[in-house]
Motif scaffolding. Sequence first.
Motif, PDB file in Angstrom:
ATOM      1  N   GLU A 149       0.814  -1.216   0.000  1.00 59.90           N
ATOM      2  CA  GLU A 149       0.000   0.000   0.000  1.00 59.90           C
ATOM      3  C   GLU A 149       0.848   1.266   0.000  1.00 59.90           C
ATOM      4  OE1 GLU A 149      -4.257  -0.813   2.016  1.00 59.90           O
ATOM      5  OE2 GLU A 149      -2.564  -0.752   3.387  1.00 59.90           O
ATOM      6  N   CYS A 150       0.346   2.266  -0.730  1.00 58.85           N
ATOM      7  CA  CYS A 150       0.988   3.582  -0.721  1.00 58.85           C
ATOM      8  C   CYS A 150       0.363   4.402   0.403  1.00 58.85           C
ATOM      9  CB  CYS A 150       0.779   4.256  -2.065  1.00 58.85           C
ATOM     10  SG  CYS A 150      -0.968   4.613  -2.375  1.00 58.85           S
ATOM     11  N   GLY A 151       0.733   5.660   0.497  1.00 57.20           N
ATOM     12  CA  GLY A 151       0.240   6.544   1.558  1.00 57.20           C
ATOM     13  C   GLY A 151      -1.278   6.669   1.607  1.00 57.20           C
ATOM     14  N   GLU A 152      -1.952   6.354   0.514  1.00 57.07           N
ATOM     15  CA  GLU A 152      -3.414   6.451   0.481  1.00 57.07           C
ATOM     16  C   GLU A 152      -4.070   5.345   1.302  1.00 57.07           C
ATOM     17  OE1 GLU A 152      -4.984   8.929  -1.111  1.00 57.07           O
ATOM     18  OE2 GLU A 152      -3.044   9.728  -1.765  1.00 57.07           O
ATOM     19  N   GLN A 153      -3.345   4.254   1.528  1.00 59.11           N
ATOM     20  CA  GLN A 153      -3.859   3.092   2.274  1.00 59.11           C
ATOM     21  C   GLN A 153      -5.166   2.555   1.694  1.00 59.11           C
ATOM     22  OE1 GLN A 153      -3.727   5.140   6.194  1.00 59.11           O
ATOM     23  NE2 GLN A 153      -2.695   3.310   6.912  1.00 59.11           N
TER      24      GLN A 153
ATOM     25  N   MET B  60      -3.372  -2.331  -2.555  1.00 57.33           N
ATOM     26  CA  MET B  60      -1.920  -2.515  -2.685  1.00 57.33           C
ATOM     27  C   MET B  60      -1.489  -2.431  -4.145  1.00 57.33           C
ATOM     28  SD  MET B  60      -1.628  -5.762  -0.091  1.00 57.33           S
ATOM     29  CE  MET B  60      -2.991  -6.681  -0.777  1.00 57.33           C
ATOM     30  N   HIS B  61      -0.572  -1.529  -4.437  1.00 58.72           N
ATOM     31  CA  HIS B  61      -0.029  -1.461  -5.795  1.00 58.72           C
ATOM     32  C   HIS B  61       0.771  -2.725  -6.056  1.00 58.72           C
ATOM     33  CE1 HIS B  61      -1.074   2.648  -6.835  1.00 58.72           C
ATOM     34  NE2 HIS B  61      -0.734   3.022  -5.615  1.00 58.72           N
ATOM     35  N   ILE B  62       0.454  -3.378  -7.169  1.00 60.81           N
ATOM     36  CA  ILE B  62       1.225  -4.554  -7.534  1.00 60.81           C
ATOM     37  C   ILE B  62       2.184  -4.142  -8.645  1.00 60.81           C
ATOM     38  CG2 ILE B  62      -0.768  -5.423  -8.927  1.00 60.81           C
ATOM     39  CD1 ILE B  62       0.532  -8.283  -8.207  1.00 60.81           C
TER      40      ILE B  62
ATOM     41  N   VAL C 108      -7.937   5.431 -10.770  1.00 59.97           N
ATOM     42  CA  VAL C 108      -6.532   5.812 -10.670  1.00 59.97           C
ATOM     43  C   VAL C 108      -6.228   6.197  -9.236  1.00 59.97           C
ATOM     44  CG1 VAL C 108      -4.776   7.367 -11.623  1.00 59.97           C
ATOM     45  CG2 VAL C 108      -6.789   6.766 -12.996  1.00 59.97           C
ATOM     46  N   CYS C 109      -5.104   5.733  -8.716  1.00 60.51           N
ATOM     47  CA  CYS C 109      -4.755   6.061  -7.328  1.00 60.51           C
ATOM     48  C   CYS C 109      -4.295   7.514  -7.253  1.00 60.51           C
ATOM     49  CB  CYS C 109      -3.660   5.121  -6.830  1.00 60.51           C
ATOM     50  SG  CYS C 109      -3.318   5.359  -5.078  1.00 60.51           S
ATOM     51  N   PRO C 110      -4.799   8.264  -6.276  1.00 61.29           N
ATOM     52  CA  PRO C 110      -4.400   9.675  -6.146  1.00 61.29           C
ATOM     53  C   PRO C 110      -2.889   9.860  -5.963  1.00 61.29           C
ATOM     54  CG  PRO C 110      -6.220   9.151  -4.658  1.00 61.29           C
ATOM     55  CD  PRO C 110      -5.774   7.856  -5.265  1.00 61.29           C
ATOM     56  N   CYS C 111      -2.172   8.826  -5.597  1.00 58.35           N
ATOM     57  CA  CYS C 111      -0.730   8.985  -5.379  1.00 58.35           C
ATOM     58  C   CYS C 111       0.013   9.134  -6.705  1.00 58.35           C
ATOM     59  CB  CYS C 111      -0.161   7.799  -4.602  1.00 58.35           C
ATOM     60  SG  CYS C 111       0.114   6.333  -5.614  1.00 58.35           S
ATOM     61  N   GLY C 112      -0.649   8.824  -7.812  1.00 64.45           N
ATOM     62  CA  GLY C 112      -0.033   9.023  -9.116  1.00 64.45           C
ATOM     63  C   GLY C 112       0.639   7.778  -9.689  1.00 64.45           C
TER      64      GLY C 112
HETATM   65 ZN    ZN Z   1      -1.201   4.769  -4.645  1.00 64.90          ZN
END
Ligand code: ZN
Length: 437
Positions: free
Chosen positions: A250-254, A257-259, A312-316
């Motif tokens: 997982e990124c900071g967005e929790q 999980m980005h694979i 799309v994940c906000p983390c980019g």
């Molecule tokens: Zn993310």
Amino acid sequence: MDVSDQIGGRFVRMSRDEIADFQGEALKHSVAQAAKSPWYAAKLKELGLDPRDIKSADNIIKLPFTTKEDLRLSYPAGMLAVEPEKIIRMHTSSGTTGKPTAIFHTREDVDCWAELMARCLYIAGARSHDVFQNMSGYGLFTGGLGLHYGAERLGMWVIPAGAGNTARQILLIRDFHVTVIHATPSYAMHIAERMVQDGEDPKRLGIKIAALGAEPYTEEMRVKLQELYGFKVFNSYGLSEMNGPGVAFECGEQRGMHIWEDAFLVEIVNPDTFEHARPGEVGELVLTTLRRDGMPIIRYRTRDLTRILDGVCPCGIAHARLDRMVGRTDDMLIIRGVNVFPSQIEEVLMRHTWLGGNYVIQLTMREALDQMTVKVEIAKSTFDGSIETIRTQRAELQKELREQVGFTVNVEIVEPGSLPASEGKARRVIDERGGHV
Ligand code: ZN
Ligand code: ADP
């Protein structure tokens, strides 16, 4: 996100199109590489397939699945795809039953694994100035060396504490101002509860980031742990067959999980028909290694159930996100004809703040009928409460469990610390029905 090339920045920053292009080439390479192993050479021949038939990532469906049983049958080295002298490391799966399965890594493979693991820790917020304590067992189990190499690659101060010895774990965290930990969720829970029992506050340890994985756990368990420690929990997923940890994180967005799709080609299939699941549908995760030469594995049926999150994940980061695992196909319990995953029970238990974090599901047979008994520890703070209150709360809990699974679940409330503590993967289900094991 500013990610250095030391940890594969150029891969982390890939767009969807770049990922697709890369995967096409990588799959061609991986299949050609796999074909150098006796196992896959025979398999492809049997199916009349030539590695050159694979021209794009979509062609994956032409290839056969690989199962845990295939890994056992090819043990010890049927899937080895390089000269043995190129191998610098092997791991085996924890394999609780029967023969283990062995996985081999070249120097480049170990390097790639460290890079993948380092990215995982980085996207969760870990940085080189952090102090990292790894509470995984070292040795053949991949959670030890896997996390270790990744954390070193990131440049953190690494404490290879290993599993168990709770008093020493706490001492090290305190004395060396540990900011990032890795453990199973059940062990993290055990440490916190031990501290609370000793009249100490886990928050005062000052840990900021916890990479927790290697076993399924619920969002409710995450919330409980975050409240106990005041840190942020990041879900970490991996399996020995795909190196180990470092597959998805997982990124900071929790939120999922980005694979790492430059290293793993992801498919979700219906576990009965093996057809691809519809977008967003839960199914069995199937993974193909794209960057491992020592022992490529094609279309590995992980038996883990999950889905790919939409949007799309906000983390980019464009790499797909996996939802929290529902469980493993072989963890599914069939109780009086009803399918139940242990996670459904955990979800209800963890909502109750008067309960602790440790529980066991016991299955027995009475008059030809399956019985489920949930034994759960009471939280230390409520332990001294009135019997009457506890009785009411227990009745409420039993009602909720019944609503969740559709049959009556017996509930036994036990003293804090009385259930077996977990240092690694928790054993949540005790099946005493015979014939079902
Ligand atoms: Zn993310
Ligand atoms: P074994 O298959 O013998 O248990 P591994 O150590 O390779 O050996 O375990 C990998 C398995 O652990 C995965 O296939 C999955 O079932 C489980 N697992 C690992 N991480 C997670 C996670 N974050 N959430 C749920 N399950 C997980």
